[in-house]
Enzyme design. Sequence first.
Site, PDB file in Angstrom:
ATOM      1  N   SER A 148      44.776  -0.824   4.243  1.00  0.00           N
ATOM      2  CA  SER A 148      44.296  -2.161   3.930  1.00  0.00           C
ATOM      3  C   SER A 148      42.853  -2.338   4.398  1.00  0.00           C
ATOM      4  CB  SER A 148      45.241  -3.190   4.542  1.00  0.00           C
ATOM      5  OG  SER A 148      45.022  -4.469   4.002  1.00  0.00           O
ATOM      6  N   ASP A 278      52.029  -4.013  -4.770  1.00  0.00           N
ATOM      7  CA  ASP A 278      51.258  -4.539  -3.648  1.00  0.00           C
ATOM      8  C   ASP A 278      50.831  -5.970  -3.976  1.00  0.00           C
ATOM      9  OD1 ASP A 278      49.200  -5.134  -1.758  1.00  0.00           O
ATOM     10  OD2 ASP A 278      48.838  -2.995  -1.469  1.00  0.00           O
ATOM     11  N   HIS A 307      52.727  -3.592  -0.062  1.00  0.00           N
ATOM     12  CA  HIS A 307      51.499  -3.355   0.704  1.00  0.00           C
ATOM     13  C   HIS A 307      51.793  -2.608   2.004  1.00  0.00           C
ATOM     14  CE1 HIS A 307      47.380  -4.021   1.840  1.00  0.00           C
ATOM     15  NE2 HIS A 307      47.738  -4.634   2.965  1.00  0.00           N
TER      16      HIS A 307
END
Length: 327
Positions: A148, A278, A307
Site C-alpha cells: 500500500s 482491492d 487489499h
Amino acid sequence: MHERAIAFPVEATRRDLLLGAAAGLAALALPFDAFAQASTNENSETKGTNAMPFIKTADNVEIFYKDWGPRDAQPIVFHHGWPLSADDWDNQMMFFLNEGFRVIAHDRRGHGRSTQTDTGNEMDTYAADVAALTDALDLKDAVHIGHSTGGGEVVHYVAHAKKGRVAKAVIIGAVPPIMVKSDKNPGGLPIEVFDGFRAALVANRAQFFLDVPAGPFYGFNRPGAKVSQGLINNWWRQGMMGGAKAHYDCIKAFSETDFTEDLKAIDLPVFVMHGDDDQIVPYADSAPLSAKLLKNGTLKTYQGLPHGMCSTHPEVVNPDLLAFIKG
C-alpha cells in the site's frame, strides 16, 4: 453450580492492599526505567539486547525497527501501509526468518513506535528515513517489499538508492503510479474520497480505525467473508499507536504523490502483486499501470483477494514472494 465468593483475610486491610500495590508498581517500574535510559541511545541495538532498536535521522526523529536473523544472510526489508506499523509484517517476517533470511521492518515516522512527527510526513522524507536506516545497518543487495503506502515508499526509495543497496523490489496492493483523479489520471479516485478520510480521522480516529479493517481493508464487508476479529483489533491497535497529525498528513502523501518518474527510473526486477477485489487501492488504476512503467516489472493479479491480502491469505502470498526472491 454456585460460584464461590473470594474473601480477603481480615488482616488484608485497605492500607495493606495499597502498600502491596505500591510495591508491585515499584517492581514493574524497574525494567521500564532501564528501557527509558537505553532508548535514549542513538542506536540502542548496539547497547544491549534488552533495549528497543532505533536510529536517529538528520532531523532528530527516532525510527523504530526490527532486525531478526543472521547478519550475513540476504536482507529483506518490509515497508508497512497506512496507518500501521512494522507489526503488520509479523507473518511474513516469521516465514522468511525460517527460510534463512535476515528480516527487517521499521515503523514509518509518525507511525507505531517511531517519533510522532508533525513535519516530514511526505514521501521524500519517508524515503530519506529508509536510506538512513539502510545506511545505519549497511544493508547490501536487499529485497524491499512494500504494501500500500509502503509500496510507494519502496518505489521512491529504490529509484534513488545507492548502488549495491537493493537487489529486487516487491510492491503489493501499492499506491503507485498515483491514486488521486486528475486530467492526467482520469481513472483515479476523486479528491473528495481522501477529504472524507481526513474528516473521519479528525472527527473520531478510534472509530474510523475500526471501520476500515472491519470493512473494505480486508474485504470483510463482502458476502460470505470469513471475518477475523483478531485482524480487526490488531489493525486498530497499530493505528492508534501512531500520531494523528502524521496519519492526517500521510493521506496526502499516499494519494497525491506521483510515482511515475520513479517507476520509469527503476531497472531492477520488481514484482507487482495486487488483488483484483482491492477496495482501498483500486486495481485498474494501479498495478497494471505500474507494471507498464517499470523496465523489469512482473505483474501478478490475485482473483478475488482484498487489499490486506498479506494478512488474509499469507499461504498464497508468501510462497510467491519466496519464488520471486529466489528466482
